[in-house]
Write a protein that holds these residues in place. Structure first.
Motif, PDB file in Angstrom:
ATOM      1  N   LEU A  35      14.540  38.340  50.317  1.00  0.00           N
ATOM      2  CA  LEU A  35      14.768  37.033  50.492  1.00  0.00           C
ATOM      3  C   LEU A  35      16.010  35.691  49.251  1.00  0.00           C
ATOM      4  N   PHE A  38      18.634  37.255  48.966  1.00  0.00           N
ATOM      5  CA  PHE A  38      19.497  36.652  49.713  1.00  0.00           C
ATOM      6  C   PHE A  38      19.991  34.818  50.182  1.00  0.00           C
ATOM      7  N   TYR A  42      24.307  33.465  48.747  1.00  0.00           N
ATOM      8  CA  TYR A  42      24.500  32.457  50.294  1.00  0.00           C
ATOM      9  C   TYR A  42      24.713  31.432  49.389  1.00  0.00           C
ATOM     10  N   VAL A  48      28.315  35.831  54.356  1.00  0.00           N
ATOM     11  CA  VAL A  48      27.427  36.314  54.858  1.00  0.00           C
ATOM     12  C   VAL A  48      27.098  37.649  55.548  1.00  0.00           C
ATOM     13  N   ILE A  49      28.072  37.856  56.124  1.00  0.00           N
ATOM     14  CA  ILE A  49      27.796  39.035  56.438  1.00  0.00           C
ATOM     15  C   ILE A  49      27.871  40.294  55.674  1.00  0.00           C
ATOM     16  N   SER A  50      28.760  40.780  54.437  1.00  0.00           N
ATOM     17  CA  SER A  50      28.309  40.778  52.956  1.00  0.00           C
ATOM     18  C   SER A  50      26.846  40.682  52.535  1.00  0.00           C
ATOM     19  N   CYS A  51      26.556  39.372  52.484  1.00  0.00           N
ATOM     20  CA  CYS A  51      24.700  39.536  52.322  1.00  0.00           C
ATOM     21  C   CYS A  51      24.233  40.565  53.046  1.00  0.00           C
ATOM     22  N   ILE A  52      24.612  40.031  54.310  1.00  0.00           N
ATOM     23  CA  ILE A  52      23.548  40.626  55.426  1.00  0.00           C
ATOM     24  C   ILE A  52      23.735  41.705  55.308  1.00  0.00           C
ATOM     25  N   ILE A  53      24.405  42.902  55.158  1.00  0.00           N
ATOM     26  CA  ILE A  53      24.456  44.149  54.877  1.00  0.00           C
ATOM     27  C   ILE A  53      24.034  44.442  53.313  1.00  0.00           C
ATOM     28  N   ILE A  55      21.758  43.516  51.582  1.00  0.00           N
ATOM     29  CA  ILE A  55      19.676  43.155  52.086  1.00  0.00           C
ATOM     30  C   ILE A  55      19.817  44.337  52.479  1.00  0.00           C
ATOM     31  N   SER A  56      20.818  44.413  53.893  1.00  0.00           N
ATOM     32  CA  SER A  56      20.215  45.016  55.056  1.00  0.00           C
ATOM     33  C   SER A  56      19.584  46.900  53.737  1.00  0.00           C
TER      34      SER A  56
END
Length: 104
Positions: A35, A38, A42, A48-53, A55-56
């Motif tokens: 978290l 992330f 950010y 944001v899409i890169s962050c989500i990928i 972190i996933s």
């Protein structure tokens, strides 16, 4: 009819969805760190899409590794493995007086 309920879970390790004992804490700490990573990504300006990928992928790796350790070592096995590093490979005695005193 009994007045008191009997707790049959005494002395059993804490278990949640297959994770045992300290591995629940390891997973919680890892998720908090993800978290924070992330949030830092950010704030820095990563899309944001890169962050989500990212972190996933890291989160999946974290879950896989923690569950793997939990199943491999169990409740106390990882601590035993860490403690085993501090055991000496051999002992060196310069005198045999220690063994001679054992007889008495």
């Amino acid at each position: 009819m009994a007045l008191y309920q009997i707790n049959k879970g005494i002395n059993k390790p804490i278990e949640f969805k297959g994770l045992k004992a300290q591995y629940i804490g390891y997973l919680a700490v890892g998720l908090v760190l993800l978290l924070i990573v992330f949030a830092v990504m950010y704030i820095v300006g990563v899309p944001v899409i890169s962050c989500i990928i990212i972190i996933s992928v890291l989160g999946s790796g974290l879950f896989y590794q923690v569950f793997k350790l939990s199943h491999k070592y169990g409740e106390h096995g990882l601590m035993k493995k860490a403690a085993k590093r501090y055991l000496p490979n051999h002992l060196k005695f310069t005198t045999r007086n220690i063994f001679l005193k054992l007889k008495k």
